[in-house]
Design a protein around this motif. Structure first.
Motif, PDB file in Angstrom:
ATOM      1  N   THR A  50      21.569  43.408  30.765  1.00  0.00           N
ATOM      2  CA  THR A  50      21.037  44.549  29.931  1.00  0.00           C
ATOM      3  C   THR A  50      20.998  45.711  30.649  1.00  0.00           C
ATOM      4  O   THR A  50      22.058  46.669  30.312  1.00  0.00           O
ATOM      5  N   TRP A  79      24.108  48.376  30.659  1.00  0.00           N
ATOM      6  CA  TRP A  79      23.947  49.793  30.341  1.00  0.00           C
ATOM      7  C   TRP A  79      24.429  50.801  31.301  1.00  0.00           C
ATOM      8  O   TRP A  79      25.092  51.941  30.952  1.00  0.00           O
ATOM      9  N   VAL A  80      24.277  50.828  32.543  1.00  0.00           N
ATOM     10  CA  VAL A  80      24.578  51.592  33.591  1.00  0.00           C
ATOM     11  C   VAL A  80      25.926  51.646  33.583  1.00  0.00           C
ATOM     12  O   VAL A  80      26.782  52.675  33.610  1.00  0.00           O
ATOM     13  N   GLN A  81      26.694  50.611  33.921  1.00  0.00           N
ATOM     14  CA  GLN A  81      28.257  50.516  33.702  1.00  0.00           C
ATOM     15  C   GLN A  81      28.819  51.210  32.516  1.00  0.00           C
ATOM     16  O   GLN A  81      29.813  51.756  32.473  1.00  0.00           O
ATOM     17  N   ASP A  82      28.255  51.112  31.370  1.00  0.00           N
ATOM     18  CA  ASP A  82      28.642  51.597  30.137  1.00  0.00           C
ATOM     19  C   ASP A  82      28.477  53.164  30.019  1.00  0.00           C
ATOM     20  O   ASP A  82      29.435  53.898  29.732  1.00  0.00           O
ATOM     21  N   LYS A  83      27.148  53.472  30.340  1.00  0.00           N
ATOM     22  CA  LYS A  83      26.884  54.910  30.107  1.00  0.00           C
ATOM     23  C   LYS A  83      27.057  55.724  31.339  1.00  0.00           C
ATOM     24  O   LYS A  83      27.254  56.912  31.266  1.00  0.00           O
ATOM     25  N   VAL A  84      27.235  55.156  32.528  1.00  0.00           N
ATOM     26  CA  VAL A  84      27.534  56.099  33.955  1.00  0.00           C
ATOM     27  C   VAL A  84      28.800  55.957  34.381  1.00  0.00           C
ATOM     28  O   VAL A  84      29.633  56.422  34.160  1.00  0.00           O
ATOM     29  N   SER A  85      29.080  54.686  35.093  1.00  0.00           N
ATOM     30  CA  SER A  85      30.372  54.309  35.372  1.00  0.00           C
ATOM     31  C   SER A  85      30.331  53.052  35.693  1.00  0.00           C
ATOM     32  O   SER A  85      29.256  52.390  36.387  1.00  0.00           O
ATOM     33  N   TRP A  86      31.369  52.388  35.882  1.00  0.00           N
ATOM     34  CA  TRP A  86      31.768  50.922  36.290  1.00  0.00           C
ATOM     35  C   TRP A  86      31.502  50.913  38.048  1.00  0.00           C
ATOM     36  O   TRP A  86      30.639  49.850  38.352  1.00  0.00           O
TER      37      TRP A  86
END
Length: 490
Positions: free
Chosen positions: A118, A122-129
């Protein structure tokens, strides 16, 4: 990898070194994956807008990324089963906190997976992988540093020696005496009170009582003139009663372990067919004036939360002297798994009836909330069987196989998933023979997923019956009181 890691821990490195080495390897793997996702030169360029062409990764980029992924699998896989048994060794035998430890471990593991699926996604999707992977790498680094810095706090037992060697010695010794007759009096069998068994951590305290099951193996502990030639006992000709009983214990555990592998055929439906079922429902849940859309794949997160709640209730029951033994917990897990898939079959039959009675809009009339009961029941099943199995196998496994005992759990999960995959392949092929639609057509509304659920229920029910029969006839491991214990108690 859990099985290989456990073998290395039990035979050579010990549990602490194996855990530390595994986590260190995973740090290297996470660093490689993070670097691959961060530096532009180490990943393929973004796909061109309004174009179907995407530049493929170069060989160097693929090697870096996949090497990192596999190092993570090797490191974490080798460490996690050993970590469970290493932490359990910090408690004395008979310490009631050990039972709670297994349940709290499973809760923490599930909450970790929930957080990763979760917040981290979200961090990978919204900020960066790269930033998301960096967070993962940072946590593993903290765990390695923390484990290394706190080493004086731990009870670290040396490796017991290869458990496979002890098994082979009993088999070879008994085969050499296959023509002999086992004595009726077990006192005539060799225990070697004055000979330290190199496969045991504490030879004075870990001698097992003789049992009558698998009596043919007792021939390995029968003393003949050839066994004592030269003054020293020859381990490939003469084994102790404890060594024989360790093999007997292992033979008693294997059938119960196989029922756990079949159990995960039912359990894995929550991550596979239940999700497919959810994609054909209305994802909105309306509470008053608020309408929430829940993706079908997110229902597994609800199951994870329910697992944590079940474990908390179990720990409260243990604190109040609950009658739930590990075997009873496993039985509850088997029974509720069949019940969960049965609920799913009823739900799917209702959904198919709605789909065939109306148009496509009416087909989605069944809300996704109808799937919640089957996930809740499966959460009860998951928590019961997993906690019960981890505790049962650790308590009952021979001391030389404590690391491997917890690896059995992860191996049963893998085998259950493989069984499910093969069963789906076979059912799809058989039901679609002769040009028929089959149970798994591309359009789920045209198939019969409910029939497949009923098939899984039948397998799970038979498996539950087999487990009950095995549990009723199971002979628990019994440790003989040593002379040192007798003196201290007197």
């Amino acid at each position: 990898m859990p099985v290989l890691g456990a073998a290395v821990a039990d035979s050579f490195w010990g549990k602490y070194k194996t855990v530390l080495a595994g986590l260190t390897i995973s740090v290297v793997g996470m660093a490689m994956v993070t670097t691959s996702a961060t530096l532009p030169s180490l990943r393929p360029p973004p796909c061109a807008q309004q174009s179907a062409y995407c530049a493929p990764a170069t060989l160097r980029q693929e090697l870096l990324f996949f090497s990192g992924i596999y190092l993570c699998a090797v490191g974490i896989g080798a460490a996690k089963a050993v970590f469970i048994s290493f932490a359990a060794e910090q408690f004395d035998d008979g310490d009631g906190r050990k039972s709670s430890y297994f349940s709290w471990y499973y809760t923490a593991a599930n909450m970790g997976m929930l957080t990763a699926a979760t917040l981290l996604v979200w961090v990978q999707d919204k900020v960066s992988w790269g930033f998301g992977y960096g967070i993962c790498a940072s946590f593993v680094v903290v765990s390695v540093v923390g484990l290394a810095a706190t080493v004086p706090m731990y009870r670290i037992l040396p490796p017991a020696g290869s458990p496979l060697k002890g098994v082979l010695q009993v088999l070879v010794a008994s085969s050499r005496k296959v023509k002999l007759t086992v004595p009726r009096d077990a006192a005539e069998l060799y225990e070697g009170e004055d000979v330290k068994n190199p496969l045991l951590h504490s030879p004075l305290h870990e001698r097992l009582q003789h049992t009558d099951q698998f009596r043919s193996l007792d021939k390995a502990a029968m003393v003949t003139d050839e066994d004592l030639e030269g003054g020293d006992h020859r381990p490939w000709r003469l084994c102790t009663v404890t060594q024989v009983e360790e093999l007997k214990t292992l033979l008693r555990l294997i059938p119960i372990w196989l029922t756990s592998a079949v159990y995960f055929l039912a359990n894995t439906q929550a991550q596979t067919t239940f999700v497919q079922q959810g994609t054909k429902t209305d994802s909105r849940i309306t509470i008053g004036a608020v309408s929430i859309s829940i993706p079908a794949a997110s229902l597994t997160s609800i199951q994870t939360v329910c697992v944590a709640a079940c474990v908390t209730l179990y720990n409260r029951a243990v604190a109040q002297s609950s009658p739930f033994t590990p075997l009873r917990l496993m039985g509850l897990g088997h029974a509720t798994a069949a019940a969960s898939v049965a609920v799913a079959a009823c739900t799917e039959a209702r959904r198919l009836r709605i789909a065939t009675e109306g148009d496509s809009a009416a087909a989605a009339a069944m809300g996704i909330a109808w799937l919640l009961p089957q996930y809740v029941v499966m959460a009860v099943s998951d928590a019961s069987l997993s906690v019960g199995q981890l505790q049962f196998f650790y308590d009952q496994a021979p001391e030389t196989m404590r690391g491997a005992s917890t690896a059995f759990y992860f191996l049963s999960v893998s085998l259950g998933n493989l069984i499910n995959s093969q069963l789906v392949t076979i059912v799809a092929s058989v039901t679609a023979a002769g040009g028929r639609t089959g149970w798994f057509p591309p359009e789920l509304d045209d198939g019969h997923l409910d029939y497949y659920f009923l098939l899984v229920v039948a397998v799970a029910t038979v498996n539950f019956g087999v487990f009950v029969a095995l549990a009723k006839n199971y002979t628990p491991k019994r440790v003989r009181q040593s002379r040192l214990d007798s003196l201290s108690s007197s």
